[in-house]
Design an enzyme around this catalytic site. Sequence first.
Site, PDB file in Angstrom:
ATOM      1  N   GLY A 426      18.678 -20.408 -19.857  1.00 39.51           N
ATOM      2  CA  GLY A 426      19.484 -21.600 -20.048  1.00 39.51           C
ATOM      3  C   GLY A 426      20.096 -21.656 -21.427  1.00 39.51           C
ATOM      4  O   GLY A 426      21.144 -22.277 -21.626  1.00 39.51           O
ATOM      5  N   VAL A 430      20.466 -12.281 -23.175  1.00 35.90           N
ATOM      6  CA  VAL A 430      19.812 -11.344 -24.089  1.00 35.90           C
ATOM      7  C   VAL A 430      20.286  -9.931 -23.766  1.00 35.90           C
ATOM      8  O   VAL A 430      20.278  -9.518 -22.600  1.00 35.90           O
ATOM      9  CB  VAL A 430      18.282 -11.433 -23.986  1.00 35.90           C
ATOM     10  CG1 VAL A 430      17.623 -10.476 -24.975  1.00 35.90           C
ATOM     11  CG2 VAL A 430      17.814 -12.860 -24.266  1.00 35.90           C
ATOM     12  N   ASP A 540       9.839 -24.176 -24.838  1.00 37.57           N
ATOM     13  CA  ASP A 540      10.224 -23.562 -23.557  1.00 37.57           C
ATOM     14  C   ASP A 540       9.216 -22.469 -23.194  1.00 37.57           C
ATOM     15  O   ASP A 540       9.574 -21.332 -22.908  1.00 37.57           O
ATOM     16  CB  ASP A 540      11.632 -22.977 -23.649  1.00 37.57           C
ATOM     17  CG  ASP A 540      12.218 -22.670 -22.277  1.00 37.57           C
ATOM     18  OD1 ASP A 540      11.689 -23.187 -21.271  1.00 37.57           O
ATOM     19  OD2 ASP A 540      13.205 -21.920 -22.212  1.00 37.57           O
TER      20      ASP A 540
END
Length: 738
Positions: A426, A430, A540
């Site tokens: 979100g 990467v 997260d």
Amino acid sequence: MGAMMLIIIQVLLLISPSITKSSAQSDVITLPGCPESCGGVTIPYPFGIGSKCAMPGFELNCSATNAGTSTPYLGNYTLLNISLSSGLARVNMPVSYQCYGNTTRTNLSSTYTVDWSGTPFQLNTEKNIIRAIGCNTLASLTIADSGNSYVGVTGCAPLCESLESLTNGNCSGIGCCQATIPETSNYFITSFSDLDADLNTSISYNFTRCGYAMLMENSDFYFKTSYITTNELIGQNTSAVIDWSIGNTTCDIAQGNKSTYACRSGNSLCLNSSTSHGYLCNCSDGYQGNPYLEGGCQDINECLKNNPCSAPAKCHNSEGGYKCSCPFGRRLNHDNKNECELNLALVLGACAGVIVLCFLVLGAYALNEKRKLSKVEEKYFQEHGGRILLEKIQSDQGFGFAIFTKQQIEQATNNFDNANIIGHGGQGTVYKGSLRGQMVAIKKCKITDERKKKEFGKEMLILSQINHKNIVKILGCCLEVEVPMLVYEFIPNGTLFHHIHSNNRDNHISLSIRLRIAHESAEALSYLHFSASPPIFHGDVKSLNILLDENYTAKVSDFGASILSPTDEAQFVTFVQGTCGYLDPEYMQSCQLTDKSDVYSFGVVLLELLICKPVFNFDAPEDERSLSSCFLSAMKENKLHELLNDEIKSEDDIEVIMEVARLAKECLNMKGEDRPTMKEVAEELDRIRKLTQHPWSQGFHPEETETLLNEASHSIEIDHTDYFSLEKKAKQNIAAGR
């Protein structure tokens, strides 16, 4: 429309004196106040609408049609386009026809005569052709000279015996034929005649009654049999090419009379016409525009239009031309002035100065670094606190953090090639890449808020100091973009999520390894909460953000949602962030991220390790979508064994599984204050791991231990203290060998 365009140009000249004469006139194609087009057709001088706008003989009419549009006419013929440079124009020519009303040959025909005598126009022989369509009819073009004296005739007669003999395609002589035009002419007539006056036409009359003559441009023509069997060609037009020129004298004579000489632009030249006794005007090489107008030919910027200089040569535009220049160490090629070659003399001279330059390198290095910094997009660099990081890097030589340029990041990821993507989230994407000989993971973030922009540099200083074996090391960042990009060490064995949820049995990890991963992850989060200064909340925590190296050592990653421990109450409020299924219910209500929010998310990760199911399933019934809700219900009803993964249940350490389940239950408490800290979670996981290695963990009496574990499971719903007392009693029995 042309008058309106002229008015706009005049207004621009009044309000903008900086517009030069050449730039203002570069698009002018006709006389002032005259229309530049009619019906979408550009009308350049010497042509013009009406006598005041045209050179004598080049007057055109612009007439309105029934459809409300305008059409330009050259005499009686519709003008299609005009070419100044080649002295050509295209006009519509009607299709001539001869038809029989019945077998007795009642003749219905339409032919035409073109008389351009005394005008600048004549038929082009190379670009036109006469085509005849029909059966047993000779279509011809009679050609006369400027005095209307007969010169010659050309034409052909298409033959056909039956409808079956006709085929669609090229003009082959069957139903369609063609002939060249031998002489240039300004006077010609289309006509028809029978091949044989006694030829019985009753056979062809059954499927065709008309023959056609078409003066048209010599280009690809597709013959259709319907041209024979229908009347669709009647009333149609074709396009024909005509030549035009100025006067009836050569350039040498015309240039002697300046008052009538048509080439008015100073950058123009005169060319004798190849088809008549007149001449044409063209812009000189390096210029373009209308040579028949004062200042009509304007310089062509070759460097912008089509750069003729081969790299590394640089193009420089000049009036009517261009020139190429070479960078230092190179010179223009002797045979090709558009290319550069190595300047050996200069290179040898430069080599002689290498010794002197060596003494200047150290001083130039510092200056060069400052010049590099000047190329950074200063706006973003300042916004993201780049000065703070730069000062730290310059003052602390041992500071293990780097600022990378955008060019370095793009080169490392092959311009963010999709083949280098190793993860989506979100917060961003990467990529894997290589920087300074080291494999790295580069996170390209999507968005950031204004508070993070202002505090980014300070936070990077703190995050760069994190040094824990179970936390992915932040190596640097890139600040030359709107949202900073982060550079991490590369972890090769993928995510914990992949190993838990993969269908590949080769990815299965044993309970003992799962416990070690959980313990190492908890240690990492405990470090962030209690050892970092100031404390850091991850924000997260999920199995996708726990990476595994080649030895299955856990590495907590992705601080995209992390925030530093707030120093005042105003900093608590932020946008709800994290991942569905892992989010702390208390955080979703208050928008206050605390260390206990990470504890809740970690509890969900423990469930994944035990149950190996998605944390949220949108396809399941509403009361079964959340893995944590299903787990708490199963614990309450003593049905945990129904949720456990089959491979986990098959292992003998059921006591250890219950210990982890109990810890997960504590982490998933609805109230944050009732949850353990990450330090307590890490200590408890360490104790559970040691439990699997203790001698009394083998050979216990299964029935008594199972009873105690069931009681322990029920005690979770009763009282925390009761659980530990039952747990202690179970261990004492196991230690006693009962």
